[in-house]
Design a protein around this motif. Structure first.
Motif, PDB file in Angstrom:
ATOM      1  N   GLY A 243      12.911  41.095  35.372  1.00 46.15           N
ATOM      2  CA  GLY A 243      13.690  42.206  34.852  1.00 46.15           C
ATOM      3  C   GLY A 243      15.179  41.996  35.013  1.00 46.15           C
ATOM      4  O   GLY A 243      15.932  42.937  35.205  1.00 46.15           O
ATOM      5  N   VAL A 244      15.620  40.742  34.969  1.00 41.99           N
ATOM      6  CA  VAL A 244      17.058  40.473  35.027  1.00 41.99           C
ATOM      7  C   VAL A 244      17.556  40.181  33.613  1.00 41.99           C
ATOM      8  O   VAL A 244      16.797  39.714  32.767  1.00 41.99           O
ATOM      9  N   PRO A 245      18.833  40.464  33.362  1.00 43.51           N
ATOM     10  CA  PRO A 245      19.375  40.205  32.032  1.00 43.51           C
ATOM     11  C   PRO A 245      19.400  38.717  31.721  1.00 43.51           C
ATOM     12  O   PRO A 245      19.510  37.889  32.628  1.00 43.51           O
ATOM     13  N   GLY A 246      19.299  38.380  30.468  1.00 45.08           N
ATOM     14  CA  GLY A 246      19.360  36.976  30.050  1.00 45.08           C
ATOM     15  C   GLY A 246      20.769  36.405  30.178  1.00 45.08           C
ATOM     16  O   GLY A 246      21.756  37.148  30.170  1.00 45.08           O
ATOM     17  N   GLN A 247      20.861  35.081  30.298  1.00 41.96           N
ATOM     18  CA  GLN A 247      22.171  34.445  30.455  1.00 41.96           C
ATOM     19  C   GLN A 247      23.046  34.650  29.220  1.00 41.96           C
ATOM     20  O   GLN A 247      24.260  34.800  29.341  1.00 41.96           O
ATOM     21  N   ASP A 248      22.429  34.686  28.041  1.00 43.87           N
ATOM     22  CA  ASP A 248      23.224  34.916  26.830  1.00 43.87           C
ATOM     23  C   ASP A 248      23.895  36.276  26.873  1.00 43.87           C
ATOM     24  O   ASP A 248      25.052  36.430  26.461  1.00 43.87           O
ATOM     25  N   ASP A 249      23.146  37.279  27.369  1.00 40.87           N
ATOM     26  CA  ASP A 249      23.714  38.622  27.473  1.00 40.87           C
ATOM     27  C   ASP A 249      24.861  38.671  28.477  1.00 40.87           C
ATOM     28  O   ASP A 249      25.891  39.293  28.233  1.00 40.87           O
ATOM     29  N   ILE A 250      24.674  38.021  29.622  1.00 36.42           N
ATOM     30  CA  ILE A 250      25.716  38.017  30.653  1.00 36.42           C
ATOM     31  C   ILE A 250      26.944  37.254  30.160  1.00 36.42           C
ATOM     32  O   ILE A 250      28.089  37.671  30.360  1.00 36.42           O
ATOM     33  N   GLU A 251      26.702  36.158  29.489  1.00 35.05           N
ATOM     34  CA  GLU A 251      27.796  35.365  28.914  1.00 35.05           C
ATOM     35  C   GLU A 251      28.627  36.223  27.960  1.00 35.05           C
ATOM     36  O   GLU A 251      29.850  36.249  28.040  1.00 35.05           O
ATOM     37  N   LYS A 252      27.923  36.923  27.084  1.00 35.82           N
ATOM     38  CA  LYS A 252      28.598  37.763  26.087  1.00 35.82           C
ATOM     39  C   LYS A 252      29.424  38.873  26.764  1.00 35.82           C
ATOM     40  O   LYS A 252      30.582  39.102  26.425  1.00 35.82           O
ATOM     41  N   LEU A 253      28.818  39.545  27.747  1.00 34.61           N
ATOM     42  CA  LEU A 253      29.538  40.602  28.463  1.00 34.61           C
ATOM     43  C   LEU A 253      30.710  40.027  29.249  1.00 34.61           C
ATOM     44  O   LEU A 253      31.790  40.621  29.304  1.00 34.61           O
ATOM     45  N   GLY A 254      30.490  38.858  29.878  1.00 32.08           N
ATOM     46  CA  GLY A 254      31.551  38.226  30.669  1.00 32.08           C
ATOM     47  C   GLY A 254      32.748  37.863  29.803  1.00 32.08           C
ATOM     48  O   GLY A 254      33.904  38.069  30.192  1.00 32.08           O
ATOM     49  N   GLN A 255      32.482  37.332  28.612  1.00 33.76           N
ATOM     50  CA  GLN A 255      33.572  36.974  27.707  1.00 33.76           C
ATOM     51  C   GLN A 255      34.306  38.225  27.223  1.00 33.76           C
ATOM     52  O   GLN A 255      35.524  38.228  27.095  1.00 33.76           O
ATOM     53  N   ALA A 256      33.546  39.279  26.971  1.00 30.41           N
ATOM     54  CA  ALA A 256      34.155  40.494  26.417  1.00 30.41           C
ATOM     55  C   ALA A 256      34.915  41.291  27.481  1.00 30.41           C
ATOM     56  O   ALA A 256      35.967  41.872  27.199  1.00 30.41           O
ATOM     57  N   HIS A 257      34.401  41.335  28.694  1.00 27.75           N
ATOM     58  CA  HIS A 257      34.931  42.277  29.688  1.00 27.75           C
ATOM     59  C   HIS A 257      35.549  41.614  30.906  1.00 27.75           C
ATOM     60  O   HIS A 257      36.259  42.265  31.667  1.00 27.75           O
ATOM     61  N   GLY A 258      35.270  40.349  31.147  1.00 26.95           N
ATOM     62  CA  GLY A 258      35.779  39.713  32.368  1.00 26.95           C
ATOM     63  C   GLY A 258      35.123  40.300  33.609  1.00 26.95           C
ATOM     64  O   GLY A 258      34.164  41.073  33.515  1.00 26.95           O
ATOM     65  N   ILE A 259      35.643  39.910  34.743  1.00 31.91           N
ATOM     66  CA  ILE A 259      35.051  40.298  36.024  1.00 31.91           C
ATOM     67  C   ILE A 259      36.133  40.857  36.939  1.00 31.91           C
ATOM     68  O   ILE A 259      37.232  40.315  37.003  1.00 31.91           O
ATOM     69  N   SER A 260      35.845  41.957  37.627  1.00 34.33           N
ATOM     70  CA  SER A 260      36.715  42.454  38.694  1.00 34.33           C
ATOM     71  C   SER A 260      35.907  42.520  39.975  1.00 34.33           C
ATOM     72  O   SER A 260      34.693  42.696  39.935  1.00 34.33           O
ATOM     73  N   GLN A 261      36.597  42.383  41.095  1.00 32.26           N
ATOM     74  CA  GLN A 261      35.901  42.497  42.373  1.00 32.26           C
ATOM     75  C   GLN A 261      36.359  43.743  43.098  1.00 32.26           C
ATOM     76  O   GLN A 261      37.531  44.118  43.031  1.00 32.26           O
ATOM     77  N   PHE A 262      35.433  44.372  43.796  1.00 38.02           N
ATOM     78  CA  PHE A 262      35.768  45.533  44.623  1.00 38.02           C
ATOM     79  C   PHE A 262      36.157  45.026  46.008  1.00 38.02           C
ATOM     80  O   PHE A 262      35.309  44.719  46.833  1.00 38.02           O
ATOM     81  N   THR A 263      37.463  44.883  46.208  1.00 37.24           N
ATOM     82  CA  THR A 263      37.953  44.442  47.512  1.00 37.24           C
ATOM     83  C   THR A 263      38.753  45.580  48.129  1.00 37.24           C
ATOM     84  O   THR A 263      39.195  46.491  47.428  1.00 37.24           O
ATOM     85  N   GLY A 264      38.944  45.533  49.413  1.00 39.98           N
ATOM     86  CA  GLY A 264      39.721  46.583  50.060  1.00 39.98           C
ATOM     87  C   GLY A 264      39.259  46.797  51.475  1.00 39.98           C
ATOM     88  O   GLY A 264      38.252  46.235  51.918  1.00 39.98           O
ATOM     89  N   ALA A 265      40.009  47.618  52.178  1.00 38.34           N
ATOM     90  CA  ALA A 265      39.747  47.847  53.589  1.00 38.34           C
ATOM     91  C   ALA A 265      38.502  48.695  53.787  1.00 38.34           C
ATOM     92  O   ALA A 265      38.090  49.452  52.901  1.00 38.34           O
ATOM     93  N   ALA A 266      37.907  48.568  54.955  1.00 34.21           N
ATOM     94  CA  ALA A 266      36.803  49.440  55.338  1.00 34.21           C
ATOM     95  C   ALA A 266      37.251  50.882  55.141  1.00 34.21           C
ATOM     96  O   ALA A 266      38.399  51.228  55.419  1.00 34.21           O
ATOM     97  N   GLY A 267      36.346  51.713  54.631  1.00 32.23           N
ATOM     98  CA  GLY A 267      36.684  53.107  54.370  1.00 32.23           C
ATOM     99  C   GLY A 267      36.956  53.374  52.901  1.00 32.23           C
ATOM    100  O   GLY A 267      36.890  54.514  52.457  1.00 32.23           O
ATOM    101  N   SER A 268      37.263  52.332  52.148  1.00 30.25           N
ATOM    102  CA  SER A 268      37.463  52.517  50.713  1.00 30.25           C
ATOM    103  C   SER A 268      36.099  52.600  50.030  1.00 30.25           C
ATOM    104  O   SER A 268      35.084  52.182  50.587  1.00 30.25           O
ATOM    105  N   ALA A 269      36.093  53.153  48.829  1.00 27.09           N
ATOM    106  CA  ALA A 269      34.810  53.374  48.160  1.00 27.09           C
ATOM    107  C   ALA A 269      34.921  53.071  46.678  1.00 27.09           C
ATOM    108  O   ALA A 269      36.003  53.121  46.089  1.00 27.09           O
ATOM    109  N   LEU A 270      33.791  52.718  46.111  1.00 25.42           N
ATOM    110  CA  LEU A 270      33.698  52.470  44.674  1.00 25.42           C
ATOM    111  C   LEU A 270      32.683  53.451  44.101  1.00 25.42           C
ATOM    112  O   LEU A 270      31.540  53.509  44.556  1.00 25.42           O
ATOM    113  N   LEU A 271      33.128  54.237  43.120  1.00 27.19           N
ATOM    114  CA  LEU A 271      32.204  55.098  42.386  1.00 27.19           C
ATOM    115  C   LEU A 271      31.947  54.422  41.058  1.00 27.19           C
ATOM    116  O   LEU A 271      32.901  54.065  40.352  1.00 27.19           O
TER     117      LEU A 271
END
Lengths: 294, 294
Positions: free
Chosen positions: A211-239
């Motif tokens: 049930g994981v996405p195919g590599q073609d799908d991930i490739e397409k999304l990666g090219q279209a949207h790029g990647i960001s990382q959730f970095t930061g100090a303890a106590g920060s949150a990602l919604l």
């Protein structure tokens, strides 16, 4: 037999025996009215970072509390406790809002549940809660996925009208397995290929394989949207939106990561029968008590 | 039997049957005179980044050249070509300066070999050359290690008087398995525990398993020095000390990484018998033709 076998309308068909192409989601992202300035870009990117959601004191308190749970011998045989294969250590503890009064209190705070309500435009209930521990040196990552894809297929969640709040209890660096997201990918639904095997959750919580996405799908999304990382100090949150494509690398650094993970679902989006699995998952993974928070 | 069994002085004992504590290196880091401004902090941190060492045109040229090598059926059974277990793809090709005239020319350029000469304070020769390909989605990382530890134990390199130049042929992001280094760790030698098994190189080039530093040592170095990542555009390069502690995470992103990797050793530091292995490794991994570059 699954719901679609009975002819029930399924707008997010997945786990099909023949591959299906990714498509634009029809449901809105923001169902309510955004008031908190931190949530201004949620609609566009599918996530928002909330700096210092917890003070350093509270981080210390919750770290002690969650360490206590991981070391509690009464929980060793509890199925809510998930062990990481490679490291032979606790990876996650589910239903942590029930196991810890402190976490239970946290969930009910207006500034926490209120964030979810602004996005979801209704009262909300807790679909899932857990604490995650990614050890240093041998911390396994997890492959790209949309949570909603699983919740829809295996838990019977009708629409992507749920949000997750990941609260960091340790510093997130770019190099210690911090969450990677594809900003904007929440608007695209990626059907997964292959039928859900029975009791899939027992393995999938350890390592995603089916049930994981195919590599073609991930490739397409990666090219279209790029990647960001959730970095930061303890106590920060990602919604983040339930359909945001995300994943993480492994963690070979000496710096472990842990976080509290809370999933809020709209009370207008409660679970039915799974859309693509024979049996629903246990309620400690997919809560079926839809009582609104507070 | 190894050299130390014969009572030969070994200032960097490693692969011992009982664990030994890490210690301060006695040899200098900079043996020559640094003239290039980019190398100003090499002594302190154990590495320097050289932005735009290759122009975009040259990056494109070398990318085509190295792709050609990876796809050359004449090399499929060549032992210089290393296959990655999980992805079943080419991971590295050794002796690339012999397989590619373009890479051979690059090595001889003053601005390339000259960087190594400034640090090593003598003429230099090529100890090793290779091109690395880390695929997207399934790219395996490699665990923390000092190259010198291996070159000393398995190749008979007397002192850490060698430098590596990693030239990026693809963009290095923080999230696609880019090199992690511990700045300043080059001044500390970490002996590894356990004797070298015969033909260790056949496995160790795929996945490091034996002769890796202990977690306590990595923890100590990590606390003292922290972690930096080598990120930057294709064409940028990292020159680093042979004893710098480094590693990398896996790469689940759709963005593959590849680089040209050149190791220069001082002609005053040529190889003898291995310090902690029965047999020296093949010359395509550890060159024993000590003719100076140029």
């Amino acid at each position: 037999m699954t719901l679609s076998d009975y002819g029930v309308l399924d707008r997010y068909q997945t786990r099909t025996s023949t591959p299906r192409a990714q498509f634009e989601r029809v449901d809105p992202v923001v169902w309510g009215r955004v008031e908190s300035p931190e949530l201004a870009t949620f609609d566009r990117y599918g996530y928002s970072v909330i700096d210092a959601l917890l003070s350093p004191d509270k981080v210390a308190e919750f770290s002690t509390e969650t360490r206590r749970l991981a070391e509690d011998p009464d929980l060793w045989l509890d199925e809510r406790l998930i062990i990481e294969k490679k490291a032979r250590r606790v990876r996650s503890i589910f239903e942590v809002h029930k196991l810890s009064a402190a976490v239970g209190d946290l969930v009910r705070q207006t500034r926490i549940a209120g964030l979810a309500e602004q996005i979801l435009g209704s009262e909300v209930y807790l679909h899932q809660s857990r604490v995650n521990y990614m050890p240093g040196f041998t911390g396994a990552g997890f492959y790209w996925h949309s949570d909603f894809e699983t919740w829809h297929a295996e838990d019977g969640m009708p629409a992507p009208r749920a949000v997750s709040l990941s609260i960091a209890l340790t510093d997130n660096h770019p190099y210690n397995g911090s969450l990677m997201v594809m900003p904007g990918s929440h608007r695209v639904f990626v059907p997964c290929h292959g039928e859900t095997p029975p009791d899939h959750y027992r393995d999938s919580l350890r390592e995603q394989e089916v049930g994981v996405p195919g590599q073609d799908d991930i490739e397409k999304l990666g090219q279209a949207h790029g990647i960001s990382q959730f970095t930061g100090a303890a106590g920060s949150a990602l919604l983040f939106d339930s359909n945001l494509m995300h994943g993480s690398s492994n963690n070979i650094t000496p710096f472990p990561r842990s976080n509290i993970f809370l999933v809020f679902n709209s009370v207008e989006n409660t679970l039915g029968a799974p859309y693509a699995a024979d049996e629903p998952r246990p309620t400690y993974i997919a809560n079926r008590d839809f009582t609104p928070v507070r």
